[in-house]
Design a protein around this motif. Structure first.
Motif, short mmCIF file in Angstrom:
data_model
loop_
_atom_site.label_atom_id
_atom_site.label_comp_id
_atom_site.label_asym_id
_atom_site.label_seq_id
_atom_site.Cartn_x
_atom_site.Cartn_y
_atom_site.Cartn_z
N GLU A 1 -18.93 71.38 23.53
CA GLU A 1 -20.35 71.13 23.86
C GLU A 1 -20.42 70.01 24.71
OE1 GLU A 1 -22.66 72.99 22.74
OE2 GLU A 1 -21.20 74.30 21.55
N TYR A 2 -19.71 68.96 24.72
CA TYR A 2 -19.65 67.77 25.71
C TYR A 2 -19.44 68.10 26.92
CZ TYR A 2 -18.99 63.09 27.37
OH TYR A 2 -18.97 61.89 27.95
N GLN A 3 -18.49 69.19 27.09
CA GLN A 3 -18.28 69.60 28.45
C GLN A 3 -19.23 70.37 29.13
OE1 GLN A 3 -15.20 68.89 30.00
NE2 GLN A 3 -16.20 69.55 32.03
N LYS A 4 -20.04 71.32 28.17
CA LYS A 4 -21.09 72.25 28.54
C LYS A 4 -22.18 71.21 29.31
CE LYS A 4 -22.36 75.55 26.21
NZ LYS A 4 -22.92 76.38 25.02
N VAL A 5 -22.51 70.20 28.54
CA VAL A 5 -23.50 69.16 28.98
C VAL A 5 -23.32 68.63 30.36
CG1 VAL A 5 -24.97 67.31 28.37
CG2 VAL A 5 -24.60 69.00 26.80
N GLN A 6 -22.04 68.15 30.26
CA GLN A 6 -21.46 67.72 31.67
C GLN A 6 -21.65 68.64 33.04
OE1 GLN A 6 -17.52 66.24 30.87
NE2 GLN A 6 -18.07 64.07 31.31
N ASP A 7 -20.95 69.94 32.56
CA ASP A 7 -21.24 70.67 33.65
C ASP A 7 -22.72 70.83 34.28
OD1 ASP A 7 -18.53 71.04 33.90
OD2 ASP A 7 -18.71 73.13 32.63
N LYS A 8 -23.61 70.94 33.02
CA LYS A 8 -25.05 71.34 33.36
C LYS A 8 -25.43 69.97 34.16
CE LYS A 8 -29.36 72.27 30.79
NZ LYS A 8 -29.97 72.51 29.57
N ILE A 9 -25.27 68.93 33.90
CA ILE A 9 -25.57 67.67 34.44
C ILE A 9 -25.14 67.61 36.08
CG2 ILE A 9 -25.47 65.13 34.53
CD1 ILE A 9 -25.41 65.21 31.70
N ARG A 10 -23.79 67.98 36.11
CA ARG A 10 -23.27 68.01 37.46
C ARG A 10 -24.04 69.02 38.37
NH1 ARG A 10 -20.00 71.88 39.51
NH2 ARG A 10 -19.56 72.55 37.34
N LYS A 11 -24.31 70.39 37.96
CA LYS A 11 -24.97 71.36 38.62
C LYS A 11 -26.42 70.80 38.69
CE LYS A 11 -22.58 75.21 36.62
NZ LYS A 11 -22.60 76.62 35.83
N LYS A 12 -27.21 70.34 38.00
CA LYS A 12 -28.25 69.85 38.31
C LYS A 12 -28.45 68.80 39.20
CE LYS A 12 -30.73 71.54 34.06
NZ LYS A 12 -31.96 72.20 34.93
N GLN A 13 -27.65 67.63 39.07
CA GLN A 13 -27.45 66.60 40.06
C GLN A 13 -27.15 67.18 41.51
OE1 GLN A 13 -27.78 63.14 39.47
NE2 GLN A 13 -27.93 63.33 41.56
N LYS A 14 -26.27 68.21 41.64
CA LYS A 14 -25.86 68.78 42.71
C LYS A 14 -27.52 69.35 43.60
CE LYS A 14 -23.37 72.01 45.42
NZ LYS A 14 -22.12 73.30 45.39
N SER A 15 -28.10 70.07 42.74
CA SER A 15 -29.29 70.58 42.98
C SER A 15 -30.34 69.70 43.73
CB SER A 15 -30.04 71.40 42.00
OG SER A 15 -31.11 72.03 42.05
N LEU A 16 -30.66 68.61 42.57
CA LEU A 16 -31.47 67.51 42.88
C LEU A 16 -31.13 66.75 44.42
CD1 LEU A 16 -33.66 65.61 42.21
CD2 LEU A 16 -32.11 64.17 40.98
N ASP A 17 -29.80 66.56 44.44
CA ASP A 17 -29.08 65.87 45.75
C ASP A 17 -29.64 66.88 47.02
OD1 ASP A 17 -27.97 64.13 44.53
OD2 ASP A 17 -26.28 64.84 44.28
N GLU A 18 -29.59 68.25 46.80
CA GLU A 18 -29.90 69.16 47.76
C GLU A 18 -31.45 69.15 48.21
OE1 GLU A 18 -26.32 72.36 47.40
OE2 GLU A 18 -28.08 72.68 46.40
N LEU A 19 -32.03 68.96 47.11
CA LEU A 19 -33.69 68.96 47.22
C LEU A 19 -33.99 67.74 47.94
CD1 LEU A 19 -35.28 70.22 43.69
CD2 LEU A 19 -35.27 71.52 46.08
N LYS A 20 -33.40 66.64 47.74
CA LYS A 20 -33.71 65.36 48.44
C LYS A 20 -33.04 65.28 49.77
CE LYS A 20 -33.29 62.40 44.46
NZ LYS A 20 -32.64 61.12 43.78
N GLN A 21 -32.29 66.51 50.31
CA GLN A 21 -32.03 66.49 51.63
C GLN A 21 -32.96 67.58 52.42
OE1 GLN A 21 -28.10 68.46 51.27
NE2 GLN A 21 -27.26 66.50 50.46
N VAL A 22 -34.01 67.98 51.89
CA VAL A 22 -34.95 68.78 52.34
C VAL A 22 -35.63 68.09 53.74
CG1 VAL A 22 -37.13 69.73 52.27
CG2 VAL A 22 -35.46 70.36 50.39
N ASP A 23 -35.68 68.63 54.66
CA ASP A 23 -36.33 68.08 56.03
C ASP A 23 -37.78 68.57 56.02
OD1 ASP A 23 -36.96 67.25 58.51
OD2 ASP A 23 -35.76 68.53 59.38
N SER A 24 -38.74 67.94 55.61
CA SER A 24 -39.90 68.37 55.82
C SER A 24 -40.53 68.97 57.05
CB SER A 24 -41.10 67.71 55.08
OG SER A 24 -40.98 66.44 55.89
#
Length: 542
Positions: free
Chosen positions: A196-219
């Motif tokens: 269960e700990y690993q599942k949450v870790q993976d979820k955080i990693r994916k969401k962090q990557k998605s957040l980083d990509e959103l922050k890279q958006v060039d308006s």
């Protein structure tokens, strides 16, 4: 300067009757002014303003949006394949993120820059008759980006996506913070707990990557891509304005408006003449039967005579009626085209449809007056006539404004009739006041007189040639008197004597007498053959 008499009763009667009959009477019967005019435009239908019921039905029957149809288009699939090959080579540019390429391992989506859902439900696209699938899947509207950006954007426009992006990032950061707190509290004592700990870790990693990509958006980059896509989209949709469909609808509406306007003004003239005749006759008939016994036969004869007089009045003005029909038809035609053109860029209210129609009616009158000047008016009189037409426009606009503001009367009995009368009355009063000012004002009288002294270059040229002609006549007369020393009567008498001479001898006598009278010196002696012969021989020797 003598002051002209201004017959208020006669003038107000004529103006108000004309307004009541035409603008506020027949207009109501012949024209159905509506918001947005009589021709559907892209601008209007996108605001849910429809000129025709047929086009509205076409839009309502467009069908539901089907994502599968839009995402299974051949061009969409081929574009995806081409972008996949570039991605594998590391050459696929992500135009939504600054200085970023899509490489192997990146989750890539092919985004409709203008959402397919938006294109499908675009009333302008339906009006134009374009295929939504083909329009949505043109190359200019397809752009590859990372899945996190595309799936956050969803079916929204670029502007809405960018507007919501700061809040979206905040929400994602808050979510990650909660997940981090949750992760810190999770035990790892058993294999299940570690899983269960690993599942949450993976979820955080994916969401962090998605957040980083959103922050890279060039308006700016996204807006640039969106602008290009919309320009291409609008270019194809606006081809509607060069289509036979639009020209046919515009031409039909303008032609119909022209015919209605011609009929309105022509019938208005006829009805006005009928009213003027009846208004003059009724008091006379009433006064007549106050003094004599009423007999139905005599009364019917009076009515018959009245009808015949009406027919004669209309016949006298038949040419005016025809002229009014054609000139009003032209104004109606162009007023409809003007309304249609305006509705390409904005949505005109019903009120403006009337204003444009009446303005064109008076504008055509001004053009006829200025360019043709059928009555050969002077500059001052021509300007005054033009101002009178403009005053008619102002009066009609005031009347229409009054009518718009009397809408509350519609709930009353005869409310429409009362509002029409008050509108015509107010319009007539304004027109009369302006005309009175133009005719009677001392300032305006001086202005018209000043204009009359100003002549155009053509008038000056005509005057110059008149002066030349008069001078030539005087000069020819002087030359005639100097050259011959005879007046017209003497020349006529001399010619008559020559013509009536019966022999050569008589002609010689007439000529000799005239030569002696005029004191003309000849190189030979008249009647002396030898003298004449010697003179002729002398000419030969010379």
């Amino acid at each position: 300067m003598a002051t002209q008499t201004f017959d208020w009763s006669k003038e107000i009667n004529q103006v108000i009757v004309k307004n009541l009959v035409t603008t506020f009477g027949l207009d109501f019967l012949l024209f159905e002014d509506k918001k947005g005019g009589d021709v559907d435009t892209i601008h209007n239908v996108r605001k849910d303003t429809w000129a025709t019921e047929q086009e509205k039905q076409n839009y309502e029957n467009r069908g539901e949006y089907d994502s599968h149809i839009y995402h299974s288009d051949a061009n969409y699939i081929q574009k995806g394949r081409n972008d996949k090959a570039l991605q594998q080579e590391g050459k696929l540019k992500d135009h939504y993120r600054k200085d970023k390429n899509l490489v192997q391992g990146d989750n890539r989506d092919l985004d409709h820059v203008i959402a397919a859902h938006e294109i499908h439900n675009d009333a302008g696209r339906v009006l134009t008759g374009l295929d939504g699938v083909a329009l949505a899947n043109q190359d200019s509207n397809l752009s590859s980006t990372v899945s996190s950006v595309n799936r956050t954007k969803k079916q929204y426009s670029v502007d809405k996506f960018l507007k919501d992006l700061p809040q979206t990032i905040k929400n994602r950061e808050a979510e990650l913070s909660k997940l981090g707190q949750q992760l810190n509290k999770m035990p790892q004592d058993t294999p299940q707990q570690k899983h269960e700990y690993q599942k949450v870790q993976d979820k955080i990693r994916k969401k962090q990557k998605s957040l980083d990509e959103l922050k890279q958006v060039d308006s700016n980059g996204m807006k640039k891509v969106d602008k290009k896509a919309r320009l291409e989209n609008e270019k194809k949709i606006n081809s509607y304005y060069t289509s036979s469909k639009f020209f046919k609808d515009s031409g039909s509406a303008a032609g119909l408006a022209g015919i209605k306007m011609g009929i309105r003004e022509s019938i208005g003239l006829v009805l006005a003449e009928i009213w003027f005749e009846i208004k003059e006759v009724i008091p006379a008939i009433y006064a007549k039967y106050k003094q004599i016994e009423f007999k139905i036969i005599d009364f019917l004869d009076d009515l018959k005579e009245t009808v015949l007089n009406i027919i004669e009045r209309v016949k006298v003005r038949f040419k005016d009626i025809l002229t009014s029909f054609f000139s009003s038809g032209i104004s109606g035609f162009f007023s409809s085209l003007t309304t249609t053109i305006l509705n390409i860029f904005l949505t005109t209210a019903k009120f403006w449809g009337k204003i444009i129609r009446e303005t064109w009616l008076n504008l055509v009158g001004i053009i006829k007056l200025i360019f043709f000047n059928p009555e050969n008016l002077s500059t001052g009189e021509l300007t005054k006539a033009t101002f009178k037409i403009l005053s008619a426009s102002i009066g009609l606009i005031v009347g229409l404004i009054v009518k718009e503001n009397l809408v509350i009367l519609k709930a009353m009995l005869f409310g429409d009739e009362i509002s029409i009368f008050l509108s015509g009355l107010s319009s007539g009063i304004v027109i009369l006041c302006l005309n009175y000012f133009l005719e009677q004002s001392e300032t305006m009288q001086k202005f018209w007189a000043y204009l009359d002294r100003i002549k155009s270059k053509y008038e000056k040229t005509v005057d110059h040639f008149k002066e030349i002609n008069a001078e030539l006549d005087r000069y020819v007369l002087e030359l005639t008197q100097l050259e011959f020393g005879l007046n017209i009567n003497e020349l006529s008498q001399f010619a008559y004597q020559l013509e009536t001479a019966n022999s050569e001898l008589e002609r010689n006598i007439v000529l000799k007498h005239e030569i002696e009278k005029q004191g003309i010196v000849l190189p030979f002696e008249i009647g002396n053959q030898e003298s004449t012969t010697n003179w002729l021989l002398g000419l030969v020797k010379e």
